[in-house]
Design an enzyme around this catalytic site. Structure first.
Site, short mmCIF file in Angstrom:
data_model
loop_
_atom_site.label_atom_id
_atom_site.label_comp_id
_atom_site.label_asym_id
_atom_site.label_seq_id
_atom_site.Cartn_x
_atom_site.Cartn_y
_atom_site.Cartn_z
N VAL A 15 15.47 -30.94 14.28
CA VAL A 15 15.35 -31.09 12.82
C VAL A 15 15.12 -32.56 12.43
CG1 VAL A 15 16.39 -30.55 10.60
CG2 VAL A 15 16.88 -29.09 12.57
N VAL A 133 21.44 -23.25 5.33
CA VAL A 133 21.42 -21.79 5.21
C VAL A 133 19.98 -21.30 5.23
CG1 VAL A 133 22.18 -19.82 3.85
CG2 VAL A 133 23.44 -21.97 3.69
N GLY A 135 17.31 -21.98 7.03
CA GLY A 135 16.20 -22.91 7.31
C GLY A 135 15.29 -23.18 6.14
N GLU A 191 20.58 -20.29 22.60
CA GLU A 191 21.13 -21.46 23.30
C GLU A 191 21.67 -21.03 24.66
OE1 GLU A 191 21.94 -24.55 21.66
OE2 GLU A 191 21.09 -23.95 19.74
N ASP A 202 27.75 -18.10 13.45
CA ASP A 202 26.74 -18.86 12.70
C ASP A 202 26.39 -18.13 11.39
OD1 ASP A 202 24.49 -20.96 12.67
OD2 ASP A 202 23.37 -19.08 12.52
N LYS A 206 27.03 -19.39 7.35
CA LYS A 206 26.00 -19.42 6.30
C LYS A 206 26.37 -18.52 5.13
CE LYS A 206 22.43 -20.25 9.78
NZ LYS A 206 21.54 -19.53 10.70
P1 NAP Z 1 19.51 -31.22 18.36
O1 NAP Z 1 18.08 -30.89 18.65
O2 NAP Z 1 20.53 -30.96 19.40
O3 NAP Z 1 19.58 -32.76 17.95
C1 NAP Z 1 20.77 -33.43 17.74
C2 NAP Z 1 20.48 -34.90 17.55
O4 NAP Z 1 21.71 -35.56 17.22
C3 NAP Z 1 19.91 -35.60 18.78
O5 NAP Z 1 18.93 -36.50 18.42
C4 NAP Z 1 21.14 -36.32 19.36
O6 NAP Z 1 20.82 -37.54 20.03
C5 NAP Z 1 21.87 -36.67 18.08
N1 NAP Z 1 23.31 -36.88 18.33
C6 NAP Z 1 24.19 -36.01 18.88
N2 NAP Z 1 25.42 -36.57 18.93
C7 NAP Z 1 25.31 -37.80 18.41
C8 NAP Z 1 26.19 -38.88 18.21
N3 NAP Z 1 27.48 -38.79 18.56
N4 NAP Z 1 25.73 -40.02 17.64
C9 NAP Z 1 24.43 -40.12 17.29
N5 NAP Z 1 23.53 -39.14 17.46
C10 NAP Z 1 23.96 -38.01 18.02
O7 NAP Z 1 20.00 -30.46 17.04
P2 NAP Z 1 19.09 -29.76 15.92
O8 NAP Z 1 18.64 -28.45 16.40
O9 NAP Z 1 18.10 -30.73 15.42
O10 NAP Z 1 20.21 -29.47 14.80
C11 NAP Z 1 20.71 -30.49 13.96
C12 NAP Z 1 21.51 -29.84 12.83
O11 NAP Z 1 20.68 -28.99 12.09
C13 NAP Z 1 22.68 -28.97 13.30
O12 NAP Z 1 23.75 -29.08 12.39
C14 NAP Z 1 22.11 -27.56 13.24
O13 NAP Z 1 23.10 -26.58 13.06
C15 NAP Z 1 21.24 -27.68 12.02
N6 NAP Z 1 20.14 -26.72 11.97
C16 NAP Z 1 19.27 -26.62 13.00
C17 NAP Z 1 18.22 -25.73 12.91
C18 NAP Z 1 17.22 -25.63 14.02
O14 NAP Z 1 16.28 -24.85 13.90
N7 NAP Z 1 17.37 -26.35 15.12
C19 NAP Z 1 18.06 -24.93 11.76
C20 NAP Z 1 18.97 -25.07 10.70
C21 NAP Z 1 20.00 -25.97 10.81
P3 NAP Z 1 19.94 -37.56 21.38
O15 NAP Z 1 18.54 -37.23 20.93
O16 NAP Z 1 20.06 -38.90 21.88
O17 NAP Z 1 20.54 -36.50 22.26
#
Ligand code: NAP
Length: 436
Positions: A15, A133, A135, A191, A202, A206
């Site tokens: 994201v 919620v 996307g 996952e 999840d 939401k």
């Molecule tokens: P992700 O791909 O796992 O990315 C997480 C990011 O956060 C990475 O860049 C990671 O760094 C960074 N990070 C993790 N721990 C950290 C820390 N302690 N300090 C600094 N940076 C840190 O996650 P995502 O899928 O983008 O999801 C992000 C959020 O959006 C979550 O809350 C998720 O529930 C929500 N969400 C996601 C989706 C989806 O489709 N993916 C949809 C709706 C909502 P590194 O890159 O260095 O590992």
């Protein structure tokens, strides 16, 4: 003069990168359309080396989230790290410094939202969470603003793409849950640890957030009834299909004279309803309101850019309302020191209709016993059918569809039936939602 937002972007995963890319690609479009100049001021991730080549050279990429909090130029923090910590502390410290927050973190808001919204209210800043919620679907805005005139009666949604993909594939192929889960993991729909998705957590996060917005209540995960899809038998998907229903994992919240209910469980939905035809990883939400009546929202519930679209829409809202008094901004969920202050419906008091699969011996009198027990518990039967030809060794299975009944009554009936010597195994209960 254009409003200017200077972002601290925490997280550059699916994201975070999506948000950065869309902001860059559509910068002029967004500025022209909204009068908002949105600039990424700095990025924080765990591993800056990975992200450095993906971000313009003049934007610092570091590994300490405090860099964002402590940068006085950053006026909006975009939290896309996920999980509880350090996301929670990052958000609370940003609020304390007077920064607005945009987050996609449903787990954090559903678990700790009261504390976060209260802090934001006190500081006069906004915490926006459209992306948390469903996307890309603008459901938070639709409920809060589009339906601002209405008394909302209920919301029901397919808001977890992983589960919907698994259920659609199980129905199409007749394969088992674990088999399809493995495929979903290979395709990147699930996952490595799929617990949050498949056990309904999840979805619960939401629907709790939607309930809070729709009914003006504090979030309270203790009040959510949660059942996932991991125990679903392909047999029930097949039988439901034959009876004219599809099984979907629904998040449901409803207001009645008994209070507010929030529940997540696999549900039989009549196959002529639009919601039943939402397939694969797509999401959809139906809102029933007194004036607007029924409205359906459909779209991508996940993915980098679809979710980024919602993050950026929140940024635009913040830019538009940053200068107005906090009371005139879109309302955040109610906060209350006492999470139990509202009247929540006891789960035993919810009213819906039911599908039961009852494995029984093939002998005279069994069906009469079942119908008597059901009637004695105040439940009326809509249909009762025998699915398989009976055999002496295996017995047979009876499928029973009830009219609307109270959960406590059907549970009592199941306990009594389960004690019958002629009932040969666990009775399967699934709830049915007519969505009328
Ligand atoms: P992700 O791909 O796992 O990315 C997480 C990011 O956060 C990475 O860049 C990671 O760094 C960074 N990070 C993790 N721990 C950290 C820390 N302690 N300090 C600094 N940076 C840190 O996650 P995502 O899928 O983008 O999801 C992000 C959020 O959006 C979550 O809350 C998720 O529930 C929500 N969400 C996601 C989706 C989806 O489709 N993916 C949809 C709706 C909502 P590194 O890159 O260095 O590992």
């Amino acid at each position: 003069m254009a409003t200017s937002l200077k972002l601290g972007l925490a997280g550059f995963g699916n994201v975070g990168k999506g948000t950065y890319d869309v902001l860059k690609r559509n910068k002029n479009l967004i500025a022209d359309r909204t009068g908002t100049d949105i600039e990424v001021k700095r990025v924080v991730v765990r591993n800056p080396q990975r992200v450095r080549p993906l971000v313009d050279a003049d934007i610092p990429v570091t590994s300490d989230w405090r860099d964002i909090v402590n940068d006085p130029e950053v006026n909006v923090v975009v939290e896309l790290i996920g999980g509880i910590e350090p996301a929670k502390t990052l958000i609370l410290e940003s609020i304390a410094k007077g920064k607005h927050v945009v987050t996609a973190n449903k787990a954090l808001l559903a678990e700790c939202g009261n504390e976060i919204f209260e802090a934001a209210q006190k500081a006069g800043v906004n915490v926006a969470f459209e992306a948390a919620v469903a996307g890309s679907i603008p459901i938070v805005k639709s409920v809060r603003e589009g339906l601002a005139a209405d008394d909302i009666e209920w919301i029901a949604g397919i808001i977890n793409g992983t589960c919907n993909f698994i259920l659609s594939t199980m129905r199409d192929t007749g394969r088992t849950f674990s088999d399809v889960l493995e495929e979903a993991q290979k395709l990147g729909y699930a996952e490595a640890d799929p617990t949050f998705d498949i056990e309904g957590i999840d979805t619960a996060h939401k629907i709790m957030l939607l309930s809070a917005i729709a009914f003006g209540i504090p979030v309270n995960m203790d009040k959510v009834h949660i059942e996932g899809i991991s125990k679903l038998d392909p047999k029930d998907i097949k039988y439901a299909e034959e009876l004219g229903y599809r099984i979907k994992l629904l998040g449901i919240t409803k207001k009645s004279d008994k209070g507010i209910e929030v529940r997540v469980h696999p549900s039989l939905v009549p196959n002529k309803k639009l919601l039943a035809n939402v397939e694969g990883a797509m999401n959809a939400v139906v809102v029933k309101a007194d004036a607007a009546e029924s409205s359906l929202y459909y779209g991508k519930g996940a993915g980098g850019e679809p979710t980024a679209s919602a993050v950026i829409a929140d940024l635009v809202d913040i830019a538009r309302t940053a200068e107005v008094h906090a009371s005139q901004r879109p309302k955040m969920p109610t906060v209350s020191a006492d999470k139990n202050v509202n009247h929540w419906t006891d789960f035993g008091d919810i009213v819906t209709s039911y599908y039961l699969r009852i494995p029984v011996e093939d002998k005279p009198g069994v069906l009469a016993d079942i119908t008597r027990i059901i009637a004695d518990n105040g439940v009326s039967i809509e249909q009762m059918i025998q699915k398989e030809a009976p055999t002496k060794e295996k017995g047979t299975e009876v499928i029973l569809l009830s009219h609307s009944a109270k959960e406590a009554d059907i549970q009592r009936a199941i306990r009594t039936m389960q004690a019958l010597a002629s009932v040969r195994g666990p009775i399967v209960l699934l709830r049915m939602e007519e969505l009328n």
